[in-house]
Enzyme design. Structure first.
Site, PDB file in Angstrom:
ATOM      1  N   ARG A  71       0.852  -1.183   0.000  1.00 10.37           N
ATOM      2  CA  ARG A  71       0.000   0.000   0.000  1.00 10.37           C
ATOM      3  C   ARG A  71       0.881   1.223   0.000  1.00 10.37           C
ATOM      4  NH1 ARG A  71      -1.808   1.041   4.332  1.00 10.37           N
ATOM      5  NH2 ARG A  71      -1.214  -0.796   5.524  1.00 10.37           N
ATOM      6  N   TYR A 199      -0.935  -3.399  -7.513  1.00 12.21           N
ATOM      7  CA  TYR A 199      -0.703  -4.207  -6.311  1.00 12.21           C
ATOM      8  C   TYR A 199      -1.893  -4.185  -5.350  1.00 12.21           C
ATOM      9  CZ  TYR A 199       0.633  -5.832  -1.837  1.00 12.21           C
ATOM     10  OH  TYR A 199       0.609  -6.534  -0.666  1.00 12.21           O
ATOM     11  N   GLY A 200      -2.270  -5.324  -4.881  1.00 13.04           N
ATOM     12  CA  GLY A 200      -3.187  -5.562  -3.769  1.00 13.04           C
ATOM     13  C   GLY A 200      -4.073  -4.416  -3.303  1.00 13.04           C
ATOM     14  N   GLY A 201      -3.780  -3.950  -2.091  1.00 13.04           N
ATOM     15  CA  GLY A 201      -4.642  -2.970  -1.424  1.00 13.04           C
ATOM     16  C   GLY A 201      -4.844  -1.682  -2.213  1.00 13.04           C
ATOM     17  N   LYS A 208      -9.625  -2.167   1.326  1.00 11.58           N
ATOM     18  CA  LYS A 208      -9.362  -1.021   2.176  1.00 11.58           C
ATOM     19  C   LYS A 208     -10.109   0.228   1.698  1.00 11.58           C
ATOM     20  CE  LYS A 208      -7.088  -3.291   5.069  1.00 11.58           C
ATOM     21  NZ  LYS A 208      -5.958  -4.049   5.033  1.00 11.58           N
ATOM     22  N   HIS A 228     -11.039  -2.184  10.970  1.00 14.04           N
ATOM     23  CA  HIS A 228      -9.937  -3.024  10.486  1.00 14.04           C
ATOM     24  C   HIS A 228      -9.741  -4.162  11.480  1.00 14.04           C
ATOM     25  CE1 HIS A 228      -5.427  -3.083   9.081  1.00 14.04           C
ATOM     26  NE2 HIS A 228      -6.142  -3.978   8.460  1.00 14.04           N
ATOM     27  N   SER A 250      -1.597  -3.362  10.063  1.00 11.82           N
ATOM     28  CA  SER A 250      -1.212  -4.268   8.984  1.00 11.82           C
ATOM     29  C   SER A 250       0.035  -5.062   9.365  1.00 11.82           C
ATOM     30  CB  SER A 250      -0.931  -3.458   7.717  1.00 11.82           C
ATOM     31  OG  SER A 250      -2.077  -2.727   7.384  1.00 11.82           O
ATOM     32  N   ALA A 251      -0.020  -6.354   9.057  1.00  7.80           N
ATOM     33  CA  ALA A 251       1.089  -7.282   9.341  1.00  7.80           C
ATOM     34  C   ALA A 251       1.420  -7.361  10.834  1.00  7.80           C
ATOM     35  CB  ALA A 251       2.332  -6.938   8.513  1.00  7.80           C
ATOM     36  N   CYS A 252       0.402  -7.253  11.670  1.00  9.91           N
ATOM     37  CA  CYS A 252       0.601  -7.400  13.115  1.00  9.91           C
ATOM     38  C   CYS A 252      -0.212  -8.546  13.699  1.00  9.91           C
ATOM     39  CB  CYS A 252       0.296  -6.092  13.835  1.00  9.91           C
ATOM     40  SG  CYS A 252       1.521  -4.831  13.474  1.00  9.91           S
ATOM     41  N   GLY A 253      -0.691  -9.457  12.858  1.00 13.78           N
ATOM     42  CA  GLY A 253      -1.207 -10.704  13.409  1.00 13.78           C
ATOM     43  C   GLY A 253      -2.705 -10.948  13.343  1.00 13.78           C
ATOM     44  N   LYS A 254      -3.462 -10.221  12.505  1.00 15.62           N
ATOM     45  CA  LYS A 254      -4.911 -10.476  12.428  1.00 15.62           C
ATOM     46  C   LYS A 254      -5.199 -11.838  11.821  1.00 15.62           C
ATOM     47  CE  LYS A 254      -5.835  -6.735  10.200  1.00 15.62           C
ATOM     48  NZ  LYS A 254      -4.446  -6.261  10.266  1.00 15.62           N
ATOM     49  N   THR A 255      -4.594 -12.110  10.647  1.00 16.73           N
ATOM     50  CA  THR A 255      -4.875 -13.387   9.986  1.00 16.73           C
ATOM     51  C   THR A 255      -4.480 -14.540  10.911  1.00 16.73           C
ATOM     52  OG1 THR A 255      -4.503 -12.341   7.859  1.00 16.73           O
ATOM     53  CG2 THR A 255      -4.462 -14.745   7.902  1.00 16.73           C
ATOM     54  N   ASP A 279      -9.758  -9.455   8.442  1.00 16.46           N
ATOM     55  CA  ASP A 279      -9.252  -8.109   8.141  1.00 16.46           C
ATOM     56  C   ASP A 279     -10.279  -6.989   8.322  1.00 16.46           C
ATOM     57  OD1 ASP A 279      -6.806  -6.774   7.273  1.00 16.46           O
ATOM     58  OD2 ASP A 279      -7.893  -6.205   5.467  1.00 16.46           O
ATOM     59  N   ASN A 371       6.423  -8.325   2.096  1.00 15.20           N
ATOM     60  CA  ASN A 371       4.969  -8.122   2.015  1.00 15.20           C
ATOM     61  C   ASN A 371       4.363  -8.971   0.894  1.00 15.20           C
ATOM     62  OD1 ASN A 371       2.496  -6.892   2.839  1.00 15.20           O
ATOM     63  ND2 ASN A 371       2.613  -5.491   1.099  1.00 15.20           N
ATOM     64  N   ARG A 373       2.209 -11.903  -0.728  1.00 12.45           N
ATOM     65  CA  ARG A 373       0.863 -12.258  -0.238  1.00 12.45           C
ATOM     66  C   ARG A 373       0.279 -13.448  -0.967  1.00 12.45           C
ATOM     67  NH1 ARG A 373      -1.754  -8.539   3.729  1.00 12.45           N
ATOM     68  NH2 ARG A 373      -0.029  -7.132   4.163  1.00 12.45           N
ATOM     69  N   ARG A 404       2.360  -3.641  17.703  1.00 11.17           N
ATOM     70  CA  ARG A 404       3.652  -4.301  17.752  1.00 11.17           C
ATOM     71  C   ARG A 404       4.580  -3.372  18.524  1.00 11.17           C
ATOM     72  NH1 ARG A 404       6.377  -7.976  14.056  1.00 11.17           N
ATOM     73  NH2 ARG A 404       4.474  -8.365  12.875  1.00 11.17           N
TER      74      ARG A 404
HETATM   75  P1  GTP Z   1      -2.505  -7.604   7.114  1.00  8.52           P
HETATM   76  O1  GTP Z   1      -2.962  -8.639   6.160  1.00  8.52           O
HETATM   77  O2  GTP Z   1      -1.443  -6.721   6.571  1.00  8.52           O
HETATM   78  O3  GTP Z   1      -3.632  -6.793   7.671  1.00  8.52           O
HETATM   79  O4  GTP Z   1      -1.721  -8.379   8.314  1.00  8.52           O
HETATM   80  P2  GTP Z   1      -2.272  -9.190   9.568  1.00  8.52           P
HETATM   81  O5  GTP Z   1      -2.600  -8.243  10.675  1.00  8.52           O
HETATM   82  O6  GTP Z   1      -3.327 -10.120   9.148  1.00  8.52           O
HETATM   83  O7  GTP Z   1      -0.945  -9.982  10.042  1.00  8.52           O
HETATM   84  P3  GTP Z   1      -0.576 -11.527   9.926  1.00  8.52           P
HETATM   85  O8  GTP Z   1      -1.454 -12.389  10.766  1.00  8.52           O
HETATM   86  O9  GTP Z   1      -0.469 -11.884   8.503  1.00  8.52           O
HETATM   87  O10 GTP Z   1       0.873 -11.540  10.591  1.00  8.52           O
HETATM   88  C1  GTP Z   1       1.903 -10.710  10.118  1.00  8.52           C
HETATM   89  C2  GTP Z   1       3.232 -11.192  10.631  1.00  8.52           C
HETATM   90  O11 GTP Z   1       3.242 -11.223  12.055  1.00  8.52           O
HETATM   91  C3  GTP Z   1       3.599 -12.596  10.165  1.00  8.52           C
HETATM   92  O12 GTP Z   1       4.952 -12.636   9.791  1.00  8.52           O
HETATM   93  C4  GTP Z   1       3.340 -13.444  11.384  1.00  8.52           C
HETATM   94  O13 GTP Z   1       4.151 -14.585  11.393  1.00  8.52           O
HETATM   95  C5  GTP Z   1       3.642 -12.492  12.536  1.00  8.52           C
HETATM   96  N1  GTP Z   1       2.828 -12.832  13.744  1.00  8.52           N
HETATM   97  C6  GTP Z   1       1.496 -13.013  13.781  1.00  8.52           C
HETATM   98  N2  GTP Z   1       1.077 -13.334  15.037  1.00  8.52           N
HETATM   99  C7  GTP Z   1       2.181 -13.317  15.811  1.00  8.52           C
HETATM  100  C8  GTP Z   1       2.412 -13.567  17.215  1.00  8.52           C
HETATM  101  O14 GTP Z   1       1.506 -13.857  17.996  1.00  8.52           O
HETATM  102  N3  GTP Z   1       3.703 -13.440  17.648  1.00  8.52           N
HETATM  103  C9  GTP Z   1       4.724 -13.123  16.809  1.00  8.52           C
HETATM  104  N4  GTP Z   1       5.951 -13.034  17.314  1.00  8.52           N
HETATM  105  N5  GTP Z   1       4.550 -12.897  15.475  1.00  8.52           N
HETATM  106  C10 GTP Z   1       3.308 -13.000  14.987  1.00  8.52           C
HETATM  107  C1  SPV Z   2      -3.136  -4.329   5.027  1.00 11.35           C
HETATM  108  O1  SPV Z   2      -2.124  -3.703   4.680  1.00 11.35           O
HETATM  109  O2  SPV Z   2      -3.746  -4.099   6.100  1.00 11.35           O
HETATM  110  C2  SPV Z   2      -3.634  -5.430   4.167  1.00 11.35           C
HETATM  111  C3  SPV Z   2      -3.032  -5.576   2.853  1.00 11.35           C
HETATM  112  O3  SPV Z   2      -4.549  -6.139   4.536  1.00 11.35           O
HETATM  113  S1  SPV Z   2      -3.700  -4.487   1.709  1.00 11.35           S
HETATM  114  O4  SPV Z   2      -4.876  -5.090   1.118  1.00 11.35           O
HETATM  115  O5  SPV Z   2      -2.647  -4.268   0.705  1.00 11.35           O
HETATM  116  O6  SPV Z   2      -4.083  -3.248   2.350  1.00 11.35           O
HETATM  117 MN    MN Z   3      -5.165  -5.711   6.761  1.00 11.99          MN
END
Ligand code: GTP
Ligand code: SPV
Ligand code: MN
Length: 586
Positions: A71, A199-201, A208, A228, A250-255, A279, A371, A373, A404
């Site tokens: 993004r 790209y994606g988002g 988003k 979110h 983003s990328a802090c562990g939702k999935t 998400d 990043n 995906r 984070r």
């Molecule tokens: P977006 O799709 O960008 O919204 O990301 P997200 O919030 O869904 O994050 P996602 O679950 O994909 O995790 C992002 C990164 O954080 C990955 O590299 C995971 O391995 C790492 N991660 C997720 N949960 C944890 C946790 O509980 N502890 C640690 N140390 N890392 C984690």
């Molecule tokens: C985020 O960045 O929170 C995502 C990926 O879920 S994107 O769809 O590119 O925004």
């Molecule tokens: Mn997201």
């Protein structure tokens, strides 16, 4: 294909065509024949690569321009009449000015290409809370991703023919020129324009752009919320189901949290976790005074690196068929995919995300972009909940915020009440990740994980949270978590992933008035023996570090929050009161 009879749609599509001047227009009906023909065409032109049909049936590989991998917040714009409505945290451009600037870029941007018209629904088609969008694009990648992430085609046309309203989404990859990239939102006109990205988002405009930026605007206007947030269900051994919704940046562990697999001893006791969304959650107050949440999406656009059979086996299983991989590493020996953190040996004969030969020998060179995906259908997910398919809302017991943060924030902390919970969300901060262009690891305020996604003034957004609290007789309890505390050697202290269920169970117990807590200036933190720690080898000192709210640290944090609030300008009194109380208690 069903004939479109909605004149508003027809007029708008014609308008876009006369601006972008494509060689032809193709309406997406969502049929498997049509989608298969598009996949074939994209493979012929090299846009997509078909992966090993035996090992990864129905899966494709896609690579973006090296400058177009995340993004782009600097080029994301909220274009309203008045600056005040976008607020101090969004890039604002006066809307007529933005239309004029972008019209020049869109003029002829689809020359020689096909223009695809994708009718799509955010939410189960025709369900009470669904909303429709139409995305016009010149990218087959977008069509195929939207097919996974949303519900597309004929069923949506039927809704439009009944007169349903829609959000107008126009995308053109144009020249994929990073200097001319814009992702612009015109919330006053139900319009999104995105150009020069593939790209994606930036380009899957239902996600988003619509479900959060336009969605949050609509939610405020109409009295609901677009957040979110993931949604998950925890089933207790007695069969009782409870629902949690959590906002992490983003990328802090939702999935990962949404697809959590309980630790062994909790599985044996009979705990089960089901996924509803990973998400985006839209939420409204139900007739019973509780908050109900629904997932707007139909698939997962998840971070690949770090996904493995131990961290998130459900996600890994979800990506085994009918998935599109973007910017991961390719194994040329068997035409499969690989990324950092996958628990399989790196390919000795691979190709990195830039398309260069790669064999994993130089540890400094990543095979997959951080990043990179996967786009995978929700129905593939082994833990998907039955509630996902009905599109009806689930009643939320606990809302969880989390960022984070290597230091400062404790593992889990419960707010005193709804308004104090809104305060905890408003002061959320997190280290930046590769999900957006720019430096990684810089701490910034990201309230409710919505900094890049709130389509209007952040102060009004906080006020909307406070107002929604007043509408509920039985609001969810609000918590803040931090899975990312690090020791002085830089290692994560908390095991995370499946073990996060331990913190969630404490939260649910608190909702029932059961588990013990210590009151701190930030709120209630677990006593050491109120958390289930069976099977973990955490030392007493580590536990202390996870659960302590250190006054000296928080005095510094307080100064940061004050500066943050000053930047926002006007704020609801409920929040400044909470800030004052924090200061007094410290
Ligand atoms: P977006 O799709 O960008 O919204 O990301 P997200 O919030 O869904 O994050 P996602 O679950 O994909 O995790 C992002 C990164 O954080 C990955 O590299 C995971 O391995 C790492 N991660 C997720 N949960 C944890 C946790 O509980 N502890 C640690 N140390 N890392 C984690
Ligand atoms: C985020 O960045 O929170 C995502 C990926 O879920 S994107 O769809 O590119 O925004
Ligand atoms: Mn997201």
């Amino acid at each position: 294909m069903i004939e479109i009879k909605n004149q508003k749609v027809i007029d708008w599509v014609n308008e876009c065509a006369s601006l972008t001047k494509p060689k032809e227009i193709l309406w997406i009906d969502g049929s498997s024949e049509q989608l298969e023909a598009l996949r074939k065409e994209a493979c012929e032109t090299g846009e997509l690569i078909k992966l090993n049909e035996e090992k990864l049936p129905g899966c494709y590989y896609y690579r973006t321009d090296p400058k177009d991998v995340a993004r782009d917040e600097k080029r994301t714009v909220i274009a309203t009449e008045r600056r005040e409505d976008a607020g101090p945290t969004n890039n604002w451009v006066q809307k007529d000015e933005m239309y004029a600037k972008m019209r020049t870029l869109f003029d002829g941007s689809m020359k020689g290409r096909t223009m695809y018209v994708i009718p799509y629904s955010m939410g189960v088609v025709g369900s009470e809370f669904a909303k429709i969008g139409i995305e016009i694009t010149d990218s087959i990648y977008v069509v195929l991703n939207m097919n996974i992430m949303t519900r597309i085609g004929d069923p949506v046309i039927e809704e439009l023919n009944k007169g349903a309203d829609f959000i107008k989404c126009l995308h053109s990859k144009a020249e994929v020129n990073a200097e001319k990239k814009y992702i612009a939102h015109f919330p006053e006109d139900d319009t999104i324009w995105s150009i020069n990205s593939a790209y994606g988002g930036n380009v899957l405009l239902g996600k988003k752009c619509f479900a959060l930026r336009i969605g949050s605007w609509l939610g405020r206007k109409e009295g609901w919320m677009a957040e979110h947030m993931l949604i998950l269900c925890i089933e207790a051994p007695n069969g009782e189901k409870k629902y949690i919704s959590a906002a992490f940046p983003s990328a802090c562990g939702k999935t990962n949290l949404a697809m959590l697999i309980p630790p062994k001893h909790l599985q044996e006791k009979g705990y089960k976790v089901y996924t509803i969304g990973d998400d985006i959650a839209w939420r409204r107050v139900g007739a019973d005074g509780r908050l109900y949440a629904v997932n707007r999406e139909n698939g997962f656009f998840g971070v690949a690196p770090g996904t493995n059979s131990k961290s998130n086996n459900n996600a890994l299983m979800t990506t085994k068929k009918n998935t599109i991989y973007t910017n991961v590493c390719r194994n040329l020996d068997d035409n499969t995919v690989w990324w950092e953190g996958l628990d399989q040996p790196a390919p000795t004969n691979g190709e990195d995300w830039l398309g260069r030969p790669w064999n994993g020998e130089n540890a400094a060179e990543k095979g997959a972009h951080p990043n990179s995906r996967f786009t995978a259908p929700a129905e593939n997910c082994p833990s998907i909940a039955p509630e996902f398919f009905t599109g009806e809302g689930v009643p939320i017991s606990a809302i969880i915020f989390g960022g984070r943060r290597a230091k400062a924030e404790p593992l889990i902390c419960q707010s005193r009440d709804w308004n104090h919970g809104v305060f905890l969300g408003s002061k959320m901060s997190s280290e930046t990740t590769a999900a957006a262009n720019g430096a990684v690891g810089v701490v910034r305020y990201d309230p409710m994980a919505m900094l890049p996604f709130c389509g209007y003034n952040m102060s009004d957004y906080f006020q909307h949270w406070i107002d929604m609290g007043k509408k509920m007789t039985n609001p969810p309890k609000i918590f803040n978590v931090n899975w990312f505390r690090k020791d002085d050697e830089g290692h994560f202290i908390w095991p995370g992933f499946g073990d996060n269920l331990r913190a969630l169970l404490w939260a649910l117990d608190r909702c029932d008035g059961k588990a013990d807590a210590v009151e701190t200036p930030l709120g209630y933190v677990p006593t050491k023996d109120s958390l289930d720690l069976e099977g973990l080898d955490l030392t007493d000192q580590q536990l202390d570090e996870l659960l302590t709210v250190d006054r000296e640290t928080w005095k510094k944090e307080l100064e940061g929050i004050k500066e943050w609030y000053a930047k926002l300008g006007r704020l609801p009194k409920e929040l400044t009161d909470s800030l004052e109380r924090l200061e007094n208690e410290l």
